[in-house]
Design a protein around this motif. Structure first.
Motif, mmCIF file in Angstrom:
data_model
loop_
_atom_site.group_PDB
_atom_site.id
_atom_site.type_symbol
_atom_site.label_atom_id
_atom_site.label_comp_id
_atom_site.label_asym_id
_atom_site.label_seq_id
_atom_site.Cartn_x
_atom_site.Cartn_y
_atom_site.Cartn_z
ATOM 1 N N CYS A 192 -12.505 4.781 9.490
ATOM 2 C CA CYS A 192 -11.104 5.111 9.455
ATOM 3 C C CYS A 192 -10.503 6.227 9.950
ATOM 4 O O CYS A 192 -11.127 7.396 9.673
ATOM 5 N N PRO A 210 -6.991 7.346 11.662
ATOM 6 C CA PRO A 210 -5.427 6.935 11.771
ATOM 7 C C PRO A 210 -4.777 7.801 12.709
ATOM 8 O O PRO A 210 -3.692 7.532 13.283
ATOM 9 N N TYR A 219 -10.782 -2.073 0.054
ATOM 10 C CA TYR A 219 -9.696 -1.131 -0.241
ATOM 11 C C TYR A 219 -10.491 0.263 -0.240
ATOM 12 O O TYR A 219 -11.278 0.522 -0.522
ATOM 13 N N LYS A 267 -2.976 7.522 -1.807
ATOM 14 C CA LYS A 267 -2.731 6.388 -0.977
ATOM 15 C C LYS A 267 -3.917 5.395 -0.932
ATOM 16 O O LYS A 267 -4.757 5.660 -1.274
ATOM 17 N N TYR A 268 -3.446 4.304 -0.266
ATOM 18 C CA TYR A 268 -4.602 3.389 -0.007
ATOM 19 C C TYR A 268 -4.489 2.670 1.467
ATOM 20 O O TYR A 268 -3.188 2.597 1.886
ATOM 21 N N LYS A 269 -5.519 2.075 1.807
ATOM 22 C CA LYS A 269 -5.666 1.211 3.097
ATOM 23 C C LYS A 269 -6.236 -0.186 2.800
ATOM 24 O O LYS A 269 -7.172 -0.134 1.901
ATOM 25 N N TRP A 294 -8.798 -0.591 9.055
ATOM 26 C CA TRP A 294 -8.153 -0.251 7.727
ATOM 27 C C TRP A 294 -6.386 0.014 8.218
ATOM 28 O O TRP A 294 -5.956 0.765 9.016
ATOM 29 N N VAL A 295 -5.550 -0.768 7.481
ATOM 30 C CA VAL A 295 -4.100 -0.606 7.630
ATOM 31 C C VAL A 295 -3.613 -0.523 6.132
ATOM 32 O O VAL A 295 -3.936 -0.962 5.175
ATOM 33 N N PRO A 296 -2.368 0.189 6.133
ATOM 34 C CA PRO A 296 -1.817 0.588 4.886
ATOM 35 C C PRO A 296 -0.600 -0.754 4.749
ATOM 36 O O PRO A 296 -0.342 -1.193 5.639
ATOM 37 N N GLU A 318 2.220 2.484 0.274
ATOM 38 C CA GLU A 318 1.083 2.615 0.366
ATOM 39 C C GLU A 318 0.452 3.672 -0.896
ATOM 40 O O GLU A 318 -0.734 4.175 -0.920
ATOM 41 N N GLU A 336 -1.912 -6.858 -1.749
ATOM 42 C CA GLU A 336 -1.498 -5.340 -1.931
ATOM 43 C C GLU A 336 -2.084 -5.112 -3.481
ATOM 44 O O GLU A 336 -2.078 -5.860 -4.154
#
Length: 487
Positions: free
Chosen positions: A192, A194, A213, A226-228, A237-239, A244, A299
């Motif tokens: 990851c 970003p 996750y 936060k998390y992705k 990996w995307v939020p 997020e 989510e």
């Protein structure tokens, strides 16, 4: 020593002028045989506390003493515990600020300790993992998170790192190393990166309902956890599109732990300088535990842990006292569920429903009519003219919840504590508010928002509506134990 061992654990009580590092920091949770062990940062060392229910904490102890100013672990810092079936390994960060800028030396490095029983730990003084400058820049190299990856069939170590040639404040990334034996590590991949944050701190990764996750904390804009999400460990990996974060802007450094059935998010709620509502937020605070809840769209939401809810069994007697607006009440006193309807089409109206205790749980279910601007819970209300008050305000047209308090001033730390909420089509919400001394933990359906209310008395609680009407389908209050000293 003094502190709190009830729900919102902390090793020391808050006091004016409390220095950095005197509160609970960077929780590193581990579960085995019905016991949750929380390692954490305190006074530049690693300490531990145990709990079985996130309600009562005991067995406070020193895990690792920090080293001398000449040693790599002058400040012992964040890491993780992993068990290989025989022995426990604790990989952690060693900070030596005196090494900063010196050729051939590093401010941050990854160190290791071992234990046979989670009680007595021995530093492995032959092990040190310096920044891998073949693949990464040497600025950030910390927070090792070690876990067994069933997909790879190997142990994995996540490391807070930064891209070798990335922009200085946008190069935070997730470095991954793998091991067959949890002792020797080789580079695997950067899963990851970003190009948004300076670092991805205190990372954790897990699977739930077939998805991956990645949780982390970031301090670039504000303190955030936060998390992705990803369909595979390698990403992408995307939020989530909607939200997020797991909590407000002063819930930080949270990592997860599972008992094999449920997974919990364990972090700290920051204190404020000099314990005032307009003081700046200070690193470290009280333990906050959220239970993770998977949503249908993949989510994550959170809720108050069941064990905490179950610990509140003594109900507080209620009395309905309309204060402003028009209220239709079904009964006057008692502890039974209340059925009350209020109308306040020209502004704010509220009804007082009961006197709070210092440690108090409010459980409510509200429904509103279409076009209503806001509804919510009033708490810590005192004085004949609402001299002091706090409120959990649901702004229905803006899809958000807000924690507000009287006496706000436009100083350096003035801001609204908010979280986005997707309100349901039937215009109903389930609310839990847990208060203890100055801490407030609020949950609206599966969204959490924690905050501080310094200098407020327990006061009274009730329900309000603004420019519309609300039906109180449920309102209950429970008292809990007072906070006790750590033994």
């Amino acid at each position: 020593m003094t502190g709190c061992n009830y729900i919102f654990y902390t090793p020391e009580y808050q006091y004016e002028g409390m220095p950095h590092g005197e509160m609970c920091g960077d929780l590193m949770p581990f579960y085995k045989d019905g016991v949750y062990t929380f390692l954490y940062l305190y006074k530049y060392c690693i300490y531990a506390i145990e709990t079985k229910d996130f309600v009562h904490y005991d067995h406070f102890r020193l895990v690792l003493q920090n080293g001398t100013p000449q040693e790599q672990d002058w400040h012992a810092a964040t890491g993780s515990v992993c068990w290989d079936g025989e022995k426990y390994y604790f990989y952690y960060t060693g900070f030596c600020e005196g090494n900063r800028g010196k050729a051939g030396k590093y401010e941050q490095a990854i160190l290791r300790a071992v234990s046979w029983d989670l009680q007595i730990w021995e530093k492995d003084r032959d092990y040190i993992f310096y920044p891998d400058e073949e693949h990464f820049a040497g600025r950030h190299w910390r927070d090792p998170h070690v876990f067994w990856n069933p997909v790879l069939g190997k142990y994995c170590m996540l490391v807070t790192a930064c891209e070798k040639d990335g922009d200085k404040n946008r190069s935070g990334c997730t470095a991954v190393y793998v091991s067959e034996d949890i002792r020797s590590w080789t580079y695997y991949d950067t899963i990851c990166s970003p190009r948004i944050d300076p670092t991805l701190e205190c990372q954790d990764v897990f699977q739930m309902n077939g998805r991956w996750y990645l949780t982390y904390s970031s301090y670039e804009k504000q303190w955030e956890t936060k998390y992705k999400m990803a369909d595979s460990f390698k990403g992408p990996w995307v939020p989530p599109l909607w939200d997020e974060k797991f909590d407000g802007r002063d819930f930080y450094a949270a990592k997860t732990v599972s008992d094999g059935i449920n997974r919990y998010l364990v972090g700290w709620q920051s204190i404020r300088k000099d314990c005032t509502n307009d003081g700046r937020y200070v690193w470290g605070g009280n333990v906050i535990v959220h239970q993770l809840v998977p949503r249908e769209n993949g989510e994550l939401g959170v809720k108050i842990p069941d064990t905490i809810l179950q610990s509140f069994s003594k109900r507080i007697s209620l009395e309905q006292i309309p204060k402003s607006g028009f209220w239709k009440c079904s009964s006057k006193t008692g502890t039974a569920d209340l059925l009350t309807e209020g109308v306040s089409k020209d502004g704010f109206g509220w009804i007082q429903l009961g006197a709070m205790k210092n440690v108090c749980l409010i459980k409510a279910r509200l429904q509103w009519t279409e076009g209503t601007h806001a509804v919510g819970i009033m708490f810590h209300v005192s004085g004949d003219k609402m001299n002091q008050w706090c409120q959990l305000r649901l702004e229905l047209g803006h899809d958000r919840m807000v924690l507000e308090r009287s006496g706000k001033t436009e100083k350096d730390q003035f801001f609204e504590e908010t979280r986005p909420v997707h309100f349901k089509e039937d215009r109903t919400v389930q609310i839990f508010i847990l208060t203890s001394n100055d801490i407030v933990a609020a949950y609206v359906d599966d969204v959490a928002l924690c905050g501080r209310c310094y200098g407020f008395t327990p006061g009274n609680a009730g329900v309000f509506a603004e420019y519309g009407s609300v039906q109180v389908q449920q309102f209950e209050m429970y008292e809990g134990e007072e906070q006790n000293e750590i033994r």
